[in-house]
Design an enzyme around this catalytic site. Sequence first.
Site, PDB file in Angstrom:
ATOM      1  N   HIS A 173     -11.520   0.740  -1.780  1.00 28.94           N
ATOM      2  CA  HIS A 173     -11.103   2.143  -1.713  1.00 28.94           C
ATOM      3  C   HIS A 173     -11.431   2.922  -2.982  1.00 28.94           C
ATOM      4  O   HIS A 173     -11.253   4.137  -3.025  1.00 28.94           O
ATOM      5  CB  HIS A 173      -9.606   2.227  -1.419  1.00 28.94           C
ATOM      6  N   ASP A 181     -14.194  -0.973   2.263  1.00 29.75           N
ATOM      7  CA  ASP A 181     -12.883  -0.333   2.163  1.00 29.75           C
ATOM      8  C   ASP A 181     -11.958  -0.896   3.239  1.00 29.75           C
ATOM      9  O   ASP A 181     -12.223  -0.783   4.436  1.00 29.75           O
ATOM     10  CB  ASP A 181     -13.035   1.185   2.339  1.00 29.75           C
ATOM     11  N   GLU A 191       0.809  -1.222   0.000  1.00 30.07           N
ATOM     12  CA  GLU A 191       0.000   0.000   0.000  1.00 30.07           C
ATOM     13  C   GLU A 191       0.840   1.269   0.000  1.00 30.07           C
ATOM     14  O   GLU A 191       0.489   2.252  -0.656  1.00 30.07           O
ATOM     15  CB  GLU A 191      -0.937   0.004   1.209  1.00 30.07           C
ATOM     16  N   GLU A 192       1.967   1.268   0.726  1.00 31.67           N
ATOM     17  CA  GLU A 192       2.675   2.525   0.960  1.00 31.67           C
ATOM     18  C   GLU A 192       4.118   2.561   0.465  1.00 31.67           C
ATOM     19  O   GLU A 192       4.688   3.628   0.334  1.00 31.67           O
ATOM     20  CB  GLU A 192       2.680   2.846   2.463  1.00 31.67           C
ATOM     21  N   SER A 202     -10.113  10.072  -1.276  1.00 28.73           N
ATOM     22  CA  SER A 202      -9.021   9.634  -0.415  1.00 28.73           C
ATOM     23  C   SER A 202      -8.438  10.855   0.291  1.00 28.73           C
ATOM     24  O   SER A 202      -9.174  11.552   0.989  1.00 28.73           O
ATOM     25  CB  SER A 202      -7.981   8.856  -1.227  1.00 28.73           C
TER      26      SER A 202
END
Length: 748
Positions: free
Chosen positions: A717, A685, A206-207, A610
Amino acid sequence: MRTVLLASTILLSAGSALAQETPSNILTPERVFSSPSLNGPVAKGVSLSPDGQLVAFLRSREDNVDVQDLWAAPTGEGEAYKLIDARALVPDAGELSEAEKARRERMRISARGVVDYSWDQQGRYILAPLEGDIFLASRADGKVRRLTETAADEIDAKVSPKGNYVSYVRDQNLVIYDLATGQETPITDDGAGLITWATAEFIAQEEMDRDTGYWWSPDERYIALTRVDESPVDIVPRFEITGAGATMVEQRYPRAGRPNALVELYVRDQQTGARVKVDLGSNTDIYLARVDWADDGKTLYVQRHSRDQKTLDLLSVDPATGASRVILSQKAQAWVDLNNDFHVLPDGRFIWSNEDSGWRHLYLYDRNGRQLRAITRGDYPVKHLDGVNKQTGEVYFTASMRDGKELPIEQQMFRASLNRTVDPVAVTPAGGWWNVSVNGPATAYVGNYSDPKTPPQSALYRIDGTRVRWIEENKLDADHAFAPYVSRLQAPQFGTMQSHGETLVWRMTTPPGFDPSKKYPVVMQVYGGPGTGAGVQKSWQPLTNQLLTEAGYIVFRVDNRGEGDRSQAFETSIYRRLGLPAVEDQTLAAKWLKTLPYVDADRIAMMGWSFGGFLSLLAVTEPEAGLASALAGAAPTEWSLYDTHYTERYMSTPQDNPDGYAATDVLPRLDDLTGRLLILHGMADDNVIFGNATRVIDALQAKSAPFEMMLYPGQRHGVRGEPRQLQQWRTYLDFLDRTIGKRAEPAD
């Protein structure tokens, strides 16, 4: 719930009637969210075969834009042809496993069919995962071979570098498939429950821009692979609500300030079967950021990120023993960004980038980590290293600059040198937005280009910029799908404004038939978050922008501090107060818009998803911005609810920075709501957990404050699929019409 459904039904009926009455040259939501795509035949995931004779790419089907096939074209004469027909091989695509759904969500893959592929180093094979199974296309005879047909999904499939094996993860274990014998060999066998082998953990996917958990050595002798133990991670119970009902999911979600998964790295010797653990240091609370092999397979390079992200160490590892040593460390007062610029040369020297000068630049190091020289320099950031020609010493990189100064709204590829620090030379023309993929020897590249009047084009080029052939010319002529609407396509204006000593760039698009003597409503589009590229670009714009201008709105976007690839000072101005500099800049922009004679100061709305949803909530509760309405989608609303790597990078931990977390919480601001609010969120989500929305919903109801809401059962998401996206945009346009109107008014 009944009221929401009734409103949707009325809106759908009204939208259908409107579509029937709309002139044929006016773009409608119904046409935008239908097939074939109005963007034209856009090639995705384009790559050049290792032998330079074939270009492969993904193309959406004309009858269904959400399904992709794998295509190929010779680099010389000859037409493109379909290499893997997704629906011919798998006519009835079933449900993907939860692991694969989550992985695709992390990678922002919404299409079905062929969504990824890879080459072996000789270019003999193309491997393509398809609906949970693995297919292999042979260059020699063009035949497609199905390698797996199992109930479980095979994920993260790769062809080994020399083309002898195929590897994939099944049921949390790594499996090797021998292409000569057809025999499968499990490399691990204890992956189950909270233990997973060879798969990137949630945070990495994800990051950290790391989507894999294993790496072949170039000679195929070794495989480096991760072991992830999620047992330390908190369980965050959440309901995954779909149209068929609700399921309680006990998700392992590493919230800011709380424990992460335990990630270890091992190396397996394929010759002996031995497996050794890599020494990543005594502190296990770290991030495994990147893993790379030297060309000879004798050294493994590992990037280790500290938990506070202020230190990034480069480790040199002996794959036979797992022993490691730190050869270089990058440090920063705020945080050290991760990148994909690390590149090892045959003689052991390597290229890596850092921001020590205040801008990200490329540097040459010896094998022991001693800096030899700067490869690039100037008041602009290098965005990424594209390739190195080891014969000539030429280095190719992407940047947004001109004459040694940053130019954020354009992007090009440039050439520099390993041998001396020189002013870079542009390889691609200026004036628009280029993304490139350079082949291994850096003798050719695939260039993807667009500008506000040119939809995405792909072509194969020699490294000097000479075009060899079109892959997808996508010419905007009379036969193009967008041709009926091109006469009403408005060219955006670009400009700058100053905020706290920094230059912000903006883009404005006016409606067709714009009359500066009238006053128009404005929609401010926003993302605003760090860690992403620029939003204001001289590129082909999303077709939804034209939906807004056709509806009568001026569409405006400004890249605030922290957003985009800019200087270190521009990025780190948000440190420990994530969102506050952004809302200051967006408020500055709103106040400037109100001074324009053709803007109706009482009819300005903001919309974002987001981080953009979060920023929309901040802006509509900022009295100085004075927004009439806001549309906030999938918004994080309190940063202690979000994940560790992203949040702590910019905010530190809740324990260390309680004032910063309190100042960026949306709830205390709700008393200052200046306009109407629409909240949207996916009810499944797993990234920005639905609880971010419910706490705001609850607080507004407790205050008896009116607001509107649109929830998406089964959606994570993002909102996926043309029917739901059509409903989403009908909802947007209806809300904007009711809150700021869509018609220009005569000036006073």
